[in-house]
Structures are given as C-alpha cells and as structure tokens.
Write an enzyme that holds these catalytic residues in place. Structure first.
Site, PDB file in Angstrom:
ATOM      1  CG  ASP A 103     -56.266  25.948  24.452  1.00  0.00           C
ATOM      2  OD1 ASP A 103     -55.386  26.813  24.583  1.00  0.00           O
ATOM      3  OD2 ASP A 103     -56.044  24.783  24.070  1.00  0.00           O
TER       4      ASP A 103
HETATM    5  N1  URA Z   1     -53.247  22.091  26.921  1.00  0.00           N
HETATM    6  C1  URA Z   1     -54.041  22.456  25.899  1.00  0.00           C
HETATM    7  O1  URA Z   1     -53.878  21.987  24.783  1.00  0.00           O
HETATM    8  N2  URA Z   1     -55.014  23.348  26.147  1.00  0.00           N
HETATM    9  C2  URA Z   1     -55.244  23.873  27.367  1.00  0.00           C
HETATM   10  O2  URA Z   1     -56.165  24.671  27.531  1.00  0.00           O
HETATM   11  C3  URA Z   1     -54.416  23.477  28.425  1.00  0.00           C
HETATM   12  C4  URA Z   1     -53.418  22.589  28.174  1.00  0.00           C
END
Ligand code: URA
Length: 242
Positions: A103
C-alpha cells in the site's frame, strides 16, 4: 555477447574501465589471458575471471528497496511517485518491476527485479513464501487474537486466511496500541489491514521486513536501495531461509 559488455552487466565497472582492465591483462576467459574487449563469449558457459576471481554474470537485475510511505508500488503512475522513482536514472529500466504490491502508506522491503520467474515463485500462494510484517495496531492485541490468527482469520468478505503467526511485541495500555509481528504466506489486497479489521482493530503503521529469505537491510534508509548480493539471489531462488 561481447566480453566488455558482459563485464559491464556483471557490474565490474564502466565500459572504459573494463576495456583498460582487459588491456592490462586482468581478465581471463576459460583460463586464457589473450583476450580482447570485443571478443564474443557465451555468457552461460564462459569462465570469466577478473584478477583471478570468478565473475558471476547475472542476466536479471535485482534491487532491495526500503520503500518509504507516500510512493506507490507500480512502474508508472499519472499523479503519484512510484517505487521506480526511488532508483537513480542509471538503474531505471523498462523491464524492472516491483515484486508484490505494498500500500502507499506501507514501508519496508520491496524487491525490484526483471526476473519474472522468481517473482512468480515468491508471490504464488502455492510456494508458501513467508512475508513478515511489523505493525502498530490501534487496539490491544490479545492471546485470543494470536490463537485466531493461527487457526485462520475469516475476513469480512468471507475469505478464509491461511494460518498466520502473530506475535505480540509490546502493548501500550495508555495509548491503547500494540506492536506486533505477523508472518503470512499469502498476499491478498490489503491483507494485513483486513485481518486486523476482522478482529475489530486497525493497523496504523505497517512495515514489511522479510520476504522468504530476503531480509530488510536496516542500513538502508527509507527510499534507499542496493543490488542484492549473489548469496541473497541464490537463497531466494532456492526459497531457503538465510
Ligand atoms: N497488507 C496490507 O494490508 N498492506 C500492505 O501493504 C501489505 C500487506
């Protein structure tokens, strides 16, 4: 491939430096010292040595980036900075891509490579490659959560996660926050955040510190990167822990 190109791609120097090393007799091919820069070699067969040390030729490129928050894990984007923008111009190439999607607000280890086979091996749920996260959670994580994560959390959309190893690192009762480590072998969209949502808690900081054998190099500041070592590449390909 030309010998000088081979050595440039093996990161032994600029083409000019390599041509000078070849002239000085520092380079041997299959034990022979009579070599020239423009000679053609088979990169998969030739035994090339520089100052007596074998040269390890790598067709693919592999970089370990400490991804900062605020950049997206894509190769291009109309409005946001991408992880590719963290690389210097000389390391940017059209065939490089990030292995997995973090993310925008997630930090930590991101492998950038041109090796599609390795990327598939690391991301396929069938290969059971660990992804280890550290997170700060709004809410007090309990032993019951640890048990539930181990049994397999059911997300709000009904997806049943595989067994995950949740460790409580620190609880701050005053702040109402917990620091945890979580190892999962899947990579669903927003998976870690959704796993905690399923137990009515919220991830407020997320960092990935390991993928299989590849561990985040703490010497790298946020936004910094380095090429993988030969050992890291070989271990990743074998899917073995370091
Ligand atoms: N899980 C998440 O919620 N976000 C990420 O960036 C990676 C794994």
């Amino acid at each position: 491939m030309r010998l000088d190109k081979y050595l440039v791609e093996a990161r032994k120097g600029s083409r000019k430096e390599i041509q000078s090393m070849i002239k000085k007799g520092y380079v041997t091919v299959n034990g022979s010292k009579s070599v020239v820069a423009k000679q053609q070699i088979r990169e998969d067969e030739a035994k090339v040595c520089l100052l007596g040390q074998p040269v390890f030729y790598q067709k693919n490129h592999y970089y370990l980036l400490n991804k900062p928050a605020g950049v997206i894990s894509a190769t291009e984007d109309k409005s946001d900075r991408t992880v590719m923008d963290c690389l210097s111009k000389s390391d940017q190439r059209d065939d490089l891509f990030p292995v997995g999607r973090l993310d925008k607000d997630t930090e930590g280890l991101l492998l950038l490579t041109t090796d599609g086979v390795l990327a598939h091996q690391l991301l396929s749920p069938k290969k059971h490659v660990d992804k280890e996260y550290q997170a700060t959670i709004h809410g007090i994580v309990t032993e019951e959560d640890v048990q539930n994560f181990s049994a397999g959390i059911r997300l709000k959309d009904d997806f049943l996660c595989k067994s995950a190893s949740l460790t409580i690192l620190k609880i701050s009762e005053e702040k109402g926050e917990s620091n945890i480590s979580l190892v999962i072998q899947e990579g669903k969209f927003h998976q870690v955040k959704r796993m905690f949502e399923a137990v009515n808690k919220k991830v407020i900081y997320l960092k990935i510190v390991r993928m299989g054998s590849l561990v985040l190099d703490e010497a790298l500041g946020l936004g910094e990167y380095r090429p993988l070592t030969q050992e890291e590449i070989l271990l990743l390909k074998k899917n073995k822990k370091s």
